[in-house]
Scaffold this active site. Structure first.
Site, mmCIF file in Angstrom:
data_model
loop_
_atom_site.group_PDB
_atom_site.id
_atom_site.type_symbol
_atom_site.label_atom_id
_atom_site.label_comp_id
_atom_site.label_asym_id
_atom_site.label_seq_id
_atom_site.Cartn_x
_atom_site.Cartn_y
_atom_site.Cartn_z
ATOM 1 N N HIS A 71 0.649 -1.244 0.025
ATOM 2 C CA HIS A 71 0.151 0.017 -0.247
ATOM 3 C C HIS A 71 0.887 1.354 0.054
ATOM 4 O O HIS A 71 1.078 1.855 0.962
ATOM 5 C CB HIS A 71 -0.840 0.024 1.378
ATOM 6 C CG HIS A 71 -2.097 0.726 1.128
ATOM 7 N ND1 HIS A 71 -3.412 0.424 1.744
ATOM 8 C CD2 HIS A 71 -2.173 2.027 0.648
ATOM 9 C CE1 HIS A 71 -4.414 1.354 1.407
ATOM 10 N NE2 HIS A 71 -3.576 2.455 0.699
ATOM 11 N N ASP A 162 -8.607 2.518 -3.835
ATOM 12 C CA ASP A 162 -8.248 2.989 -2.186
ATOM 13 C C ASP A 162 -8.476 4.584 -2.312
ATOM 14 O O ASP A 162 -8.151 5.332 -3.321
ATOM 15 C CB ASP A 162 -6.901 2.733 -2.236
ATOM 16 C CG ASP A 162 -6.536 3.205 -0.695
ATOM 17 O OD1 ASP A 162 -7.178 2.893 0.252
ATOM 18 O OD2 ASP A 162 -5.468 3.550 -0.809
ATOM 19 N N HIS A 189 -10.767 -0.575 0.673
ATOM 20 C CA HIS A 189 -10.943 0.689 1.454
ATOM 21 C C HIS A 189 -12.119 0.815 2.049
ATOM 22 O O HIS A 189 -12.977 1.209 1.564
ATOM 23 C CB HIS A 189 -10.456 1.939 0.811
ATOM 24 C CG HIS A 189 -10.441 3.426 1.719
ATOM 25 N ND1 HIS A 189 -9.307 4.031 1.898
ATOM 26 C CD2 HIS A 189 -11.527 3.720 2.507
ATOM 27 C CE1 HIS A 189 -9.696 5.346 2.830
ATOM 28 N NE2 HIS A 189 -11.110 5.139 2.951
ATOM 29 N N ASP A 315 0.627 2.359 3.977
ATOM 30 C CA ASP A 315 -0.204 3.431 3.178
ATOM 31 C C ASP A 315 0.526 4.554 3.392
ATOM 32 O O ASP A 315 -0.178 5.427 3.814
ATOM 33 C CB ASP A 315 -1.501 3.648 4.228
ATOM 34 C CG ASP A 315 -2.573 4.228 3.834
ATOM 35 O OD1 ASP A 315 -2.286 4.873 2.557
ATOM 36 O OD2 ASP A 315 -3.483 4.736 4.416
HETATM 37 ZN ZN ZN Z 1 -7.247 3.734 1.925
#
Ligand code: ZN
Length: 442
Positions: A71, A162, A189, A315
């Protein structure tokens, strides 16, 4: 494709990683690792470096398969002031990652063969392999499916909108049916817009006290529950991105008994920071899903210990200062992650290094379809013949996070000034030492 290997055709390029403990999915043992032309050729104690070989000191360190991030927001194309493929993969290499999965919420989004090919071209010769996650829907608008077959034919194995969850259950079911036929995974997500809309932090005691609109835990959990039901109905594989609540974790924990093929990741900030961090209205602590109360942080840690969660994913979400330094309610959500993820795991989790590397290397490699069993070169055991994507970690080294010293073009780390244990000493990407003694080599 270029490997970035500086060798010429006539001189084999050779590396010797000396004095470390090799840790991979098969276990751990003391061994030196010899690499020639991008491949591991020998793993044994007491190897000699032939003349011309570059020797890397791995004494007191563990030598592992390179880390794989499921991610990463590389921001290129469209937000090059925040990050580029080049700066993001340099940050990745310094963080021990030899592969990252680039998220598709770029501008334009990665919802077409042309845009995916463009990122692959930008990533040629980069310091880490860049795999691409394609969008599930055109323009990530949640209305009609992207040409997933065309993208799968280019090697895309993970699809996600996402930044947003797929709001329509009907569309998500159709996407799962389609994905099953293509043998690809859908990353979700989890955020129900009708519950989360307008929220800027976790809805709870802190949001009331600060007077900021909140996002309730249920906004995440109803979509986790929904997608488990849809996965069960279709047989389609769902990978839950950045789970953050105890309720979400409980739903995923029960799913194997129900025969549902779901996987899940958590982000380091969700096992290290709480919603109370927003007390000073500092937008560096704004992220989506939001930081949660301590009970959720404890649940995320427990899920890493008991194996409910399959991967730690960064992320990594760079934002240029002029955008991020806005009042809390106006600033974009997201924080840097690539250079701190491993050290945060080593520092904060009560887990042996074998488990930490499993969560950061071979388990995410398997989910992303980048491991050797699916034809890839990431996360596999360190044995003769294996691709030399490696990470050398000094588990005892302590270092302090300095935002100005990070390789990212952005500075939005919430860990400025924090001292962490565990540092990447060297990173080897396709046989090339791209990081040596914690310094990027190009
Ligand atoms: Zn996300």
């Amino acid at each position: 494709m270029r490997t970035g290997n500086p060798a010429t055709a006539t001189t084999p390029f050779e590396l010797l990683l000396r004095g470390g403990t090799v840790v991979d999915a098969t276990g751990s043992r003391r061994a030196d690792v010899r690499v020639v032309d991008g491949r591991v050729v020998e793993v044994a104690e007491g190897l000699d470096a032939p003349a011309g070989a570059k020797e890397l000191d791995a004494g007191g360190c563990v030598v592992t398969p390179g880390l794989v991030d499921l991610h990463t927001h590389l921001r290129e194309p469209g937000r090059e002031e925040a990050e580029t493929v080049e700066s993001g993969t340099r940050a990745a290499a310094l963080g021990g990652f030899t592969a990252v999965v680039a998220m598709p919420n770029t501008d334009p989004p990665l919802d077409s063969a042309e845009s995916v090919r463009n990122v692959f071209a930008l990533a040629e010769g980069a310091m880490a392999q860049v795999a691409v996650a394609g969008a599930i829907t055109v323009d990530r608008a949640g209305e009609r499916l992207a040409p997933m077959a065309e993208l799968a034919a280019l090697g895309v194995r993970l699809f996600t909108d996402d930044g947003d969850g797929v709001q329509s259950a009907g569309l998500m079911r159709r996407a799962l049916q389609y994905a099953t036929g293509l043998g690809v995974i859908l990353g979700q997500h989890c955020e129900d817009r009708s519950l989360a809309g307008g929220g800027t932090m976790h809805e709870g005691a802190w949001s009331s006290r600060l007077g900021l609109p909140g996002m309730p835990s249920e906004a995440e959990e109803v979509m986790v529950a929904r997608d488990i039901a849809l996965s069960r109905a279709t047989g389609g594989r769902v990978h839950f991105l950045h789970l953050s609540t105890a309720g979400s974790i409980d739903l995923v924990r029960r799913s194997p008994g129900e025969g549902v093929p779901v996987t899940a990741e958590v982000a380091p900030h969700h096992f290290t920071l709480t919603d109370g961090c927003a007390a000073g209205y500092d937008p560096v602590f704004k992220v989506n899903p939001p930081l949660r109360p301590q009970g959720d942080v404890d649940a995320v840690k427990a899920a890493l210990v008991d194996g409910t969660v399959d991967a730690i994913a960064t992320d990594h979400a760079p934002h240029a200062p002029e955008l991020k330094d806005l009042p809390f309610d106006q600033a974009p959500p997201g924080m840097l992650g690539l250079q701190t993820a491993l050290a945060l795991a080593v520092t904060e989790l009560d887990l042996p290094i074998e488990r930490i590397v499993a969560l950061l290397s071979w388990q995410p490699a398997l989910i992303a379809g980048l491991d050797p069993t699916t034809g890839g070169s990431q996360g596999g055991p360190i044995t003769p013949g294996a691709a030399a994507n490696l990470c050398v970690i000094d588990l005892a080294a302590r270092w302090t996070v300095d935002p100005t010293a990070l390789a990212s073009r952005s500075r939005n780390t919430p860990y400025a000034g924090r001292t962490l244990t565990g540092q990447v000493r060297h990173t080897v990407r396709a046989g090339e030492a791209v990081v040596v003694d914690a310094e990027a080599q190009r």
